[in-house]
Design a protein around this motif. Structure first.
Motif, PDB file in Angstrom:
ATOM      1  N   ALA A   1      18.642  28.851  48.511  1.00 47.14           N
ATOM      2  CA  ALA A   1      19.320  28.732  47.220  1.00 47.14           C
ATOM      3  C   ALA A   1      20.549  29.625  47.225  1.00 47.14           C
ATOM      4  O   ALA A   1      20.496  30.772  47.687  1.00 47.14           O
ATOM      5  N   LYS A   2      21.650  29.096  46.715  1.00 41.88           N
ATOM      6  CA  LYS A   2      22.878  29.881  46.598  1.00 41.88           C
ATOM      7  C   LYS A   2      22.785  30.718  45.329  1.00 41.88           C
ATOM      8  O   LYS A   2      22.660  30.188  44.231  1.00 41.88           O
ATOM      9  N   ILE A   3      22.859  32.027  45.484  1.00 39.81           N
ATOM     10  CA  ILE A   3      22.771  32.911  44.320  1.00 39.81           C
ATOM     11  C   ILE A   3      24.142  33.417  43.897  1.00 39.81           C
ATOM     12  O   ILE A   3      24.288  33.987  42.817  1.00 39.81           O
ATOM     13  N   TYR A   4      25.157  33.218  44.760  1.00 37.47           N
ATOM     14  CA  TYR A   4      26.513  33.601  44.377  1.00 37.47           C
ATOM     15  C   TYR A   4      27.498  32.836  45.238  1.00 37.47           C
ATOM     16  O   TYR A   4      27.280  32.646  46.445  1.00 37.47           O
ATOM     17  N   GLY A   5      28.576  32.380  44.629  1.00 42.52           N
ATOM     18  CA  GLY A   5      29.626  31.705  45.374  1.00 42.52           C
ATOM     19  C   GLY A   5      30.946  31.759  44.627  1.00 42.52           C
ATOM     20  O   GLY A   5      30.993  31.503  43.422  1.00 42.52           O
ATOM     21  N   LYS A   6      31.994  32.156  45.326  1.00 42.58           N
ATOM     22  CA  LYS A   6      33.328  32.188  44.726  1.00 42.58           C
ATOM     23  C   LYS A   6      34.351  31.881  45.801  1.00 42.58           C
ATOM     24  O   LYS A   6      34.295  32.429  46.900  1.00 42.58           O
ATOM     25  N   GLU A   7      35.286  30.976  45.462  1.00 43.58           N
ATOM     26  CA  GLU A   7      36.313  30.566  46.419  1.00 43.58           C
ATOM     27  C   GLU A   7      37.683  30.625  45.748  1.00 43.58           C
ATOM     28  O   GLU A   7      37.835  30.222  44.590  1.00 43.58           O
ATOM     29  N   PHE A   8      38.668  31.139  46.466  1.00 48.98           N
ATOM     30  CA  PHE A   8      40.026  31.270  45.961  1.00 48.98           C
ATOM     31  C   PHE A   8      40.922  30.241  46.647  1.00 48.98           C
ATOM     32  O   PHE A   8      40.811  30.007  47.854  1.00 48.98           O
ATOM     33  N   SER A   9      41.807  29.605  45.872  1.00 46.01           N
ATOM     34  CA  SER A   9      42.673  28.547  46.398  1.00 46.01           C
ATOM     35  C   SER A   9      43.885  29.142  47.107  1.00 46.01           C
ATOM     36  O   SER A   9      44.417  30.187  46.710  1.00 46.01           O
ATOM     37  N   ARG A  10      44.328  28.448  48.140  1.00 45.46           N
ATOM     38  CA  ARG A  10      45.547  28.840  48.846  1.00 45.46           C
ATOM     39  C   ARG A  10      46.749  28.421  48.001  1.00 45.46           C
ATOM     40  O   ARG A  10      46.869  27.268  47.600  1.00 45.46           O
ATOM     41  N   LEU A  11      47.629  29.359  47.716  1.00 48.10           N
ATOM     42  CA  LEU A  11      48.766  29.086  46.850  1.00 48.10           C
ATOM     43  C   LEU A  11      49.857  28.279  47.546  1.00 48.10           C
ATOM     44  O   LEU A  11      50.593  27.533  46.915  1.00 48.10           O
ATOM     45  N   GLY A  12      49.968  28.405  48.840  1.00 49.74           N
ATOM     46  CA  GLY A  12      51.003  27.705  49.597  1.00 49.74           C
ATOM     47  C   GLY A  12      50.859  28.017  51.068  1.00 49.74           C
ATOM     48  O   GLY A  12      49.978  28.774  51.483  1.00 49.74           O
ATOM     49  N   PHE A  13      51.740  27.442  51.869  1.00 52.74           N
ATOM     50  CA  PHE A  13      51.622  27.633  53.307  1.00 52.74           C
ATOM     51  C   PHE A  13      51.816  29.094  53.684  1.00 52.74           C
ATOM     52  O   PHE A  13      51.140  29.624  54.549  1.00 52.74           O
ATOM     53  N   PHE A  14      52.770  29.737  53.030  1.00 56.53           N
ATOM     54  CA  PHE A  14      53.011  31.146  53.316  1.00 56.53           C
ATOM     55  C   PHE A  14      52.554  32.061  52.178  1.00 56.53           C
ATOM     56  O   PHE A  14      52.604  33.265  52.292  1.00 56.53           O
ATOM     57  N   GLU A  15      52.143  31.452  51.063  1.00 58.52           N
ATOM     58  CA  GLU A  15      51.655  32.230  49.926  1.00 58.52           C
ATOM     59  C   GLU A  15      50.139  32.052  49.834  1.00 58.52           C
ATOM     60  O   GLU A  15      49.631  31.271  49.060  1.00 58.52           O
ATOM     61  N   HIS A  16      49.440  32.776  50.678  1.00 60.73           N
ATOM     62  CA  HIS A  16      48.006  32.554  50.791  1.00 60.73           C
ATOM     63  C   HIS A  16      47.174  33.794  50.513  1.00 60.73           C
ATOM     64  O   HIS A  16      45.961  33.749  50.600  1.00 60.73           O
ATOM     65  N   ASP A  17      47.804  34.887  50.205  1.00 61.63           N
ATOM     66  CA  ASP A  17      47.051  36.126  50.022  1.00 61.63           C
ATOM     67  C   ASP A  17      46.058  36.019  48.867  1.00 61.63           C
ATOM     68  O   ASP A  17      46.428  35.661  47.748  1.00 61.63           O
ATOM     69  N   GLY A  18      44.808  36.336  49.156  1.00 68.54           N
ATOM     70  CA  GLY A  18      43.787  36.407  48.128  1.00 68.54           C
ATOM     71  C   GLY A  18      43.600  37.843  47.689  1.00 68.54           C
ATOM     72  O   GLY A  18      44.329  38.740  48.112  1.00 68.54           O
ATOM     73  N   PRO A  19      42.611  38.117  46.827  1.00 72.37           N
ATOM     74  CA  PRO A  19      42.370  39.502  46.399  1.00 72.37           C
ATOM     75  C   PRO A  19      41.973  40.362  47.599  1.00 72.37           C
ATOM     76  O   PRO A  19      41.226  39.935  48.467  1.00 72.37           O
ATOM     77  N   LYS A  20      42.466  41.583  47.605  1.00 74.31           N
ATOM     78  CA  LYS A  20      42.140  42.496  48.700  1.00 74.31           C
ATOM     79  C   LYS A  20      40.761  43.119  48.529  1.00 74.31           C
ATOM     80  O   LYS A  20      40.150  43.561  49.494  1.00 74.31           O
ATOM     81  N   LYS A  21      40.274  43.148  47.282  1.00 74.15           N
ATOM     82  CA  LYS A  21      38.973  43.761  47.011  1.00 74.15           C
ATOM     83  C   LYS A  21      38.299  43.031  45.859  1.00 74.15           C
ATOM     84  O   LYS A  21      38.951  42.658  44.889  1.00 74.15           O
ATOM     85  N   LEU A  22      37.005  42.843  45.987  1.00 76.14           N
ATOM     86  CA  LEU A  22      36.242  42.138  44.963  1.00 76.14           C
ATOM     87  C   LEU A  22      34.936  42.897  44.737  1.00 76.14           C
ATOM     88  O   LEU A  22      34.152  43.090  45.669  1.00 76.14           O
ATOM     89  N   GLU A  23      34.707  43.329  43.497  1.00 79.73           N
ATOM     90  CA  GLU A  23      33.477  44.020  43.130  1.00 79.73           C
ATOM     91  C   GLU A  23      32.718  43.150  42.134  1.00 79.73           C
ATOM     92  O   GLU A  23      33.244  42.830  41.067  1.00 79.73           O
ATOM     93  N   GLU A  24      31.488  42.798  42.482  1.00 78.99           N
ATOM     94  CA  GLU A  24      30.730  41.870  41.646  1.00 78.99           C
ATOM     95  C   GLU A  24      29.283  42.354  41.492  1.00 78.99           C
ATOM     96  O   GLU A  24      28.770  43.152  42.288  1.00 78.99           O
TER      97      GLU A  24
END
Length: 303
Positions: A78-101
């Motif tokens: 069973a999946k108890i947690y899932g989060k996915e961030f979208s790619r903004l562009g070919f060169f604009e792909h940086d996601g969050p550097k830190k995630l506290e949940e």
């Protein structure tokens, strides 16, 4: 003619050098191979009916693109947690550097049974490495599912207590617990081993405020390592007591003698002598009471 060829060669060399540097910079930035990291706060080796799990995911380079936590037990998962961030562009792909949940795992409602299980964590970043799939970190943690609350047995307790009085409870717990003690009218009093022997017997002391009107509730509470909570009620009979009341007349001579002493300790005193006396016997008394309460919240088991 030779000078022209030399100049042309230098331009070509500079162009190639600039191209190589640009490619290296692009490769260094977008094709980085540093894997994302994940850390859990607290113990995750045991889970009960309901337990909060705090974790931190970090990726300093390209950022986080996906976090997924799955609980596996045999053929069931069973999946108890899932989060996915979208790619903004070919060169604009940086996601969050830190995630506290914080995620709450309820093993009982998910249909799992007591016993061994596995917590699998998958984290990806936005690197172009692996054909733009990014760097991936997969961690597996063996866990134990335990949904049975600790069993508490009351061995002895104070039967009659007056307002302003105190009492004790002797009890036994059949499981390894993380926190335990007694709760009287919502106030928690920690328990301690009753002896140097490891016989799972504990003792907890309590006191009642002088203005206690009735005992709303009195229970022994224990939380095990899996997050399960056990409770066992015990009986207390409140023995009402009539406190003596006196009227004390305060003279001006007394105020002239004592207020300067208080003023040395409490420079915030202002107003008339009566105002200062009232401040000391109300505000200062309340602050002293809170200081005593704070000091008593972390008692030592040493005797």
């Amino acid at each position: 003619m030779t000078e022209k060829k030399s100049a042309r060669s230098m331009i070509v060399s500079l162009f190639l050098l600039a191209f190589i540097v640009a490619v290296a910079l692009i490769f260094f930035k977008y094709y980085e191979r540093e894997k994302p990291q994940i850390t859990f706060q607290g113990d995750i080796s045991t889970f009960g009916l309901k337990k909060e799990v705090k974790f931190t995911v970090s990726d300093k380079r390209s950022g986080i693109s996906l976090v997924e936590i799955i609980l596996n037990q045999g053929s069931k998962n069973a999946k108890i947690y899932g989060k996915e961030f979208s790619r903004l562009g070919f060169f604009e792909h940086d996601g969050p550097k830190k995630l506290e949940e914080t995620v709450t795992l309820e093993s009982g409602s998910l249909g799992f049974t007591d016993g061994k299980a596995e917590l699998q964590v998958t984290v990806r970043d936005f690197s172009f490495w692996n054909w733009m799939a990014g760097n991936k970190t997969v961690m597996s943690y063996p866990v134990i599912l335990d949904t049975h609350p600790p069993k508490i047995s009351i061995l002895h307790s104070t039967r009659y207590v007056s307002p302003g009085g105190s009492g004790m409870v002797l009890y036994k717990i059949d499981d390894v617990v993380e926190k335990h003690g007694l709760i009287v009218n919502g106030h928690f009093n920690p328990g301690f081993p009753a002896s140097d022997e490891e016989d799972n017997r504990f003792v907890a002391f309590f006191g009642l405020p002088f203005d206690t009107e009735k005992i709303e509730s009195a229970v022994i509470n224990a939380n095990d390592l899996a997050g399960n909570t056990g409770n066992a009620a015990f009986g207390i009979i409140l023995k009402k007591q009539n406190f003596k009341h006196d009227r004390i007349n305060i003279s001006d001579n007394f105020l002239n003698l004592k207020i300067p002493e208080f003023a040395q300790e409490y420079p915030q005193l202002t107003g008339s002598l009566v105002d200062q006396f009232v401040y000391v016997n109300s505000r200062v008394r309340q602050e002293n009471y809170q200081a005593i309460v704070t000091a008593a919240t972390n008692p030592s088991p040493l005797r």
